[in-house]
Scaffold this motif. Structure first.
Motif, mmCIF file in Angstrom:
data_model
loop_
_atom_site.group_PDB
_atom_site.id
_atom_site.type_symbol
_atom_site.label_atom_id
_atom_site.label_comp_id
_atom_site.label_asym_id
_atom_site.label_seq_id
_atom_site.Cartn_x
_atom_site.Cartn_y
_atom_site.Cartn_z
ATOM 1 N N UNK A 199 4.587 -31.493 25.659
ATOM 2 C CA UNK A 199 4.826 -30.189 26.254
ATOM 3 C C UNK A 199 5.547 -29.277 25.275
ATOM 4 N N UNK A 200 4.956 -28.123 25.028
ATOM 5 C CA UNK A 200 5.520 -27.157 24.084
ATOM 6 C C UNK A 200 6.254 -26.043 24.820
ATOM 7 N N UNK A 201 5.609 -25.455 25.831
ATOM 8 C CA UNK A 201 6.246 -24.389 26.588
ATOM 9 C C UNK A 201 5.557 -24.247 27.950
ATOM 10 N N UNK A 202 6.263 -23.620 28.890
ATOM 11 C CA UNK A 202 5.648 -23.198 30.142
ATOM 12 C C UNK A 202 5.478 -21.683 30.051
ATOM 13 N N UNK A 203 4.226 -21.270 29.887
ATOM 14 C CA UNK A 203 3.919 -19.854 29.688
ATOM 15 C C UNK A 203 3.831 -19.135 31.028
ATOM 16 N N UNK A 204 4.443 -17.955 31.078
ATOM 17 C CA UNK A 204 4.266 -17.027 32.192
ATOM 18 C C UNK A 204 3.897 -15.671 31.620
#
Length: 269
Positions: A142-147
């Motif tokens: 997991x690199x990022x949770x994009x919004x």
């Protein structure tokens, strides 16, 4: 040598097509739409993009040549008044070519169906009615949770298209890789993303998993898929550098950065 002609349906493009067909009469050049050695496209970059997908199953066998009948394109080297010069080059062909990397996209649906496409320019994942929330994995971590509005993944040659409009970098096509650009990401004290383009190398694998795929749209070049409807729900999308490459006949293939200069900068003083 066998050639095919893929044409945009304009009066000028059809005229150029006929000039090519007339010009190959009495020459070693043979017209063959099904198994060509060279695919000549007449129109613009969109026409070449369509031809690429038409002959995608023959990428290891064909080379492309683009004639533009409108504005200067990134994939089109010849002008509509240079048909005779092009035909002479084809008759003296020695197999020379220049190759560019492509993007491999594999979308897995919740019912196990897999949609596999190779892209010349880019693939996008976006939501058309609300903020998209997407977990981004690099090499299964997991690199990022994009919004935000969406994500754009582009090839080096496609980096000058939608990717550039999304704030991505222009990539040298000699780099074997692909690029991720965020579209209108939310960055505040609660939600954080990297907020800048990322360029991935040859062995990288990029995976997207949506938290909610309702109203999401997945595109790959000119193909578009509406997600979250009926049983068309997305499990994950994976991107890699494709095994295939696109090959252009290198008679006078223009320098990539001269194309960038001519398209976006113009004359300098």
């Amino acid at each position: 040598m066998k050639i095919a002609v893929y044409t945009y349906r304009s009066t000028e493009s059809m005229r150029v097509r006929q000039a090519i067909l007339d010009g190959i009469q009495g020459t070693p050049l043979e017209y063959d739409e099904d198994h060509p050695d060279i695919v000549i496209t007449i129109g613009g970059d969109g026409t070449l993009l369509s031809a690429f997908h038409r002959y995608q199953h023959l990428l290891d066998q064909v080379r492309f040549v683009g004639i533009h009948t409108g504005h200067l394109g990134f994939y089109t080297d010849w002008r509509n008044y240079e048909v005779q010069e092009l035909l002479k080059s084809l008759q003296n062909d020695s197999g020379q070519s220049v190759a560019y990397p492509l993007l491999d996209m594999e979308a897995t649906m919740s019912d196990g169906r897999v949609k596999h496409i190779v892209a010349l320019n880019e693939s996008t994942l976006r939501n058309i009615v609300k903020t998209m929330v997407c977990d981004v994995y690099v090499n299964d971590q997991l690199f990022e949770r994009f919004r935000g509005d969406g994500l754009c993944i582009s090839t080096p040659t496609g980096s000058t298209a939608y990717n550039k409009s999304a704030g991505g970098a222009i990539m040298d096509p000699n780099i074997i890789g692909f690029q991720l650009a965020e579209m209108a990401s939310l960055n505040n004290r609660v939600f954080r993303t990297l907020g800048s383009p990322v360029i991935f190398g040859t062995d990288a694998k990029l995976t997207f998993r949506l938290r909610d795929d309702s109203s999401a749209v997945l595109t790959c070049d000119r193909e578009q898929m509406m997600l979250g409807q009926d049983d068309w729900h997305l499990q994950e999308i994976t991107y890699r550098v494709a095994k295939e490459k696109i090959h252009f006949a290198k008679y006078r293939h223009n320098n990539f950065f001269m194309r960038v200069k001519n398209s976006f900068i113009g004359e300098t003083y």
